[in-house]
Design an enzyme around this catalytic site. Structure first.
Site, PDB file in Angstrom:
ATOM      1  NE  ARG A 153      40.997  -1.035 -69.739  1.00 17.04           N
ATOM      2  CZ  ARG A 153      40.649   0.059 -70.422  1.00 17.04           C
ATOM      3  NH1 ARG A 153      40.693   1.238 -69.845  1.00 17.04           N
ATOM      4  NH2 ARG A 153      40.291  -0.025 -71.689  1.00 17.04           N
TER       5      ARG A 153
ATOM      6  CG  ASP B 163      46.424   5.747 -77.478  1.00 17.42           C
ATOM      7  OD1 ASP B 163      45.610   6.492 -76.886  1.00 17.42           O
ATOM      8  OD2 ASP B 163      46.791   4.639 -77.019  1.00 17.42           O
TER       9      ASP B 163
HETATM   10  N1  NVA Z   1      47.319   3.733 -74.568  1.00 16.18           N
HETATM   11  C1  NVA Z   1      46.213   4.073 -73.705  1.00 16.18           C
HETATM   12  C2  NVA Z   1      44.954   3.509 -74.251  1.00 16.18           C
HETATM   13  C3  NVA Z   1      43.706   3.782 -73.447  1.00 16.18           C
HETATM   14  C4  NVA Z   1      42.472   3.171 -74.047  1.00 16.18           C
HETATM   15  C5  NVA Z   1      46.494   3.550 -72.308  1.00 16.18           C
HETATM   16  O1  NVA Z   1      46.950   2.407 -72.173  1.00 16.18           O
HETATM   17  O2  NVA Z   1      46.266   4.285 -71.347  1.00 16.18           O
HETATM   18  N1   CP Z   2      39.452   3.149 -75.772  1.00 16.41           N
HETATM   19  C1   CP Z   2      39.246   2.642 -74.545  1.00 16.41           C
HETATM   20  O1   CP Z   2      39.537   1.484 -74.254  1.00 16.41           O
HETATM   21  O2   CP Z   2      38.706   3.525 -73.663  1.00 16.41           O
HETATM   22  P1   CP Z   2      38.513   3.307 -72.103  1.00 16.41           P
HETATM   23  O3   CP Z   2      39.864   3.402 -71.455  1.00 16.41           O
HETATM   24  O4   CP Z   2      37.596   4.423 -71.674  1.00 16.41           O
HETATM   25  O5   CP Z   2      37.900   1.954 -71.874  1.00 16.41           O
END
Ligand code: NVA
Ligand code: CP
Length: 307
Positions: free
Chosen positions: A105, A227
Site C-alpha cells: 500500500r 467512497d
Molecule cells: N479512497 C480511499 C480508499 C480507502 C480504502 C483512500 O485512498 O483513502
Molecule cells: N477498503 C479498504 O481497503 O480498507 P482499509 O483501508 O481499511 O484497508
C-alpha cells in the site's frame, strides 16, 4: 499462466485473467466455509508493506496468506528503513533475495512499479493513489452474489478522481459493462487516465458516462457506490473537495432514484453524514459488510495464483 504476474492495475490484466481471479475467489469462499482451504502458499513468504493505515486490506491479506499455509511479514513503513530514506529500489532488491511475493500500500503508484522491477517478484497493489484492484475484485464478486451477474448498471457518486472509482471503471471497461459517474466537472479523472479507460471501453463495448447531476447519474442503477471525499494523503485539499462534493452525498432521497432493487456499496472506511447518510449505509440496501468479507477471498485468490 498467472504465476509470477503482478496485479498493480486491472487495466494491465486481460478479461480472462480477471475472470480467473474472480472464479477462484468464489471457490476460496466455498473452501473457507467447508473448512477445506488448499495449502497453496506452503513454505512461501510474502512481504506486506504499508505506507498508509489499513484495517480491511491488512486483515484480509495477512489472513489470506496464513490460511493458505504461507507466512506474511507485515512491514509498516515506520518499522523499516524506508522511513529513514532507504530507496524503495534497495528495499525491493533485498525482498527479491528473501521472500516470494510482495503486497504494498503506497503513497505513489510509481513505488509499485519500482518494487516490481527491482525485486523481480510478483507484486500486488494494496491501494495506491491511482487504484485499488483487490477492492474492485471483491466488489464485483459481491455484485455477482447479489444479482447472479456482473452485468448490472453501477453508479458511482462522489469523487471522480478517487482510486477506488478508478478501479471500478477499469473493471467495467475490461469486462464490457455499464457505469455512470456522478461527479463535479473538476473532479473527473485526469485526461491521461481517462484515455486509458476510454480506449479499453472502446474495445469491449463498455459504456462509462459522467453526469454533473447525481440524480441523473443514479437513475435506474442497480448498484450505488461511493467512497470518502478525502482520501489518505489528500488532507491538504480536503476542505476544497468537501465543498465541491456537498451535493453528491448519498442520501435516502437520492437512493429513491435508483432501481428499487438497488444495493448500496462502499469500500470503507466511511464518514457517516459526509459522503453517505447513516440511514443508507446502515440500512436494508447496504451490502458493505459482505464487500468487506469478500476482501478475504479475493486476496486468497490473487496471492494463491500469482505467488
Ligand atoms: N479512497 C480511499 C480508499 C480507502 C480504502 C483512500 O485512498 O483513502
Ligand atoms: N477498503 C479498504 O481497503 O480498507 P482499509 O483501508 O481499511 O484497508
Amino acid at each position: 499462466m498467472l504465476k509470477g504476474k503482478s496485479v498493480l492495475c486491472l487495466l494491465d490484466l486481460s478479461k480472462e485473467e480477471i475472470e480467473k481471479f474472480l472464479n477462484l475467489s468464489f471457490t476460496m469462499k466455498e473452501d473457507v466455509y467447508s473448512n477445506n482451504v488448499p495449502r497453496t502458499l506452503e513454505g512461501k513468504r510474502v512481504a506486506l508493506i504499508f505506507e498508509k493505515p489499513s484495517t480491511r486490506t491488512r486483515v484480509s491479506t495477512e489472513s489470506a496468506i496464513s490460511m493458505l499455509g504461507g507466512h506474511a511479514l507485515i512491514l509498516s513503513k515506520s518499522d523499516i528503513q524506508l522511513s529513514r530514506g532507504e530507496p524503495i529500489e534497495d528495499t525491493a532488491r533485498v525482498l527479491g533475495r528473501i521472500v516470494n511475493g510482495i503486497g504494498a500500500r503506497v503513497l505513489s503508484h510509481e513505488s509499485l512499479l519500482k518494487l516490481r522491477d527491482y525485486s523481480s517478484l510478483p507484486v500486488v497493489n494494496l491501494l495506491s493513489n491511482l487504484s485499488h484492484p483487490l477492492q474492485a475484485l471483491a466488489d464485483f464478486m459481491t455484485i455477482k452474489e447479489k444479482f447472479g451477474t456482473y452485468d448490472k448498471p453501477i453508479a458511482f457518486i462522489g469523487d471522480g478522481k478517487d482510486n477506488v472509482a478508478f478501479s471500478l471503471m477499469a473493471f467495467v471497461a475490461k469486462m464490457g459493462l455499464e457505469m455512470r459517474i456522478g461527479t463535479p466537472k473538476d473532479l473527473r479523472p485526469k485526461d491521461n487516465l481517462w484515455k486509458l479507460i476510454e480506449e479499453t471501453a472502446e474495445d469491449t463495448g463498455a459504456i462509462i458516462e459522467f453526469f454533473d447531476d447525481p440524480y441523473e447519474a443514479i437513475r435506474g442503477s442497480y448498484v450505488v457506490y461511493t467512497d470518502v471525499w478525502v482520501s489518505m494523503g489528500e488532507e491538504e485539499i480536503g476542505e476544497k473537495k468537501k465543498e465541491l462534493l456537498r451535493p453528491y452525498k448519498v442520501t435516502k432521497d437520492l437512493m429513491r432514484y435508483a432501481s428499487t432493487k438497488a444495493i448500496f456499496m462502499h469500500c470503507l472506511p466511511a464518514v457517516r453524514g459526509e459522503e453517505v447518510d447513516s440511514d443508507v449505509i446502515d440500512g436494508k440496501q447496504s451490502v458493505v459488510w459482505d464487500q468487506a468479507e469478500n476482501r478475504l477471498y479475493s486476496a486468497m485468490s490473487v496471492f494463491s495464483l500469482i505467488v
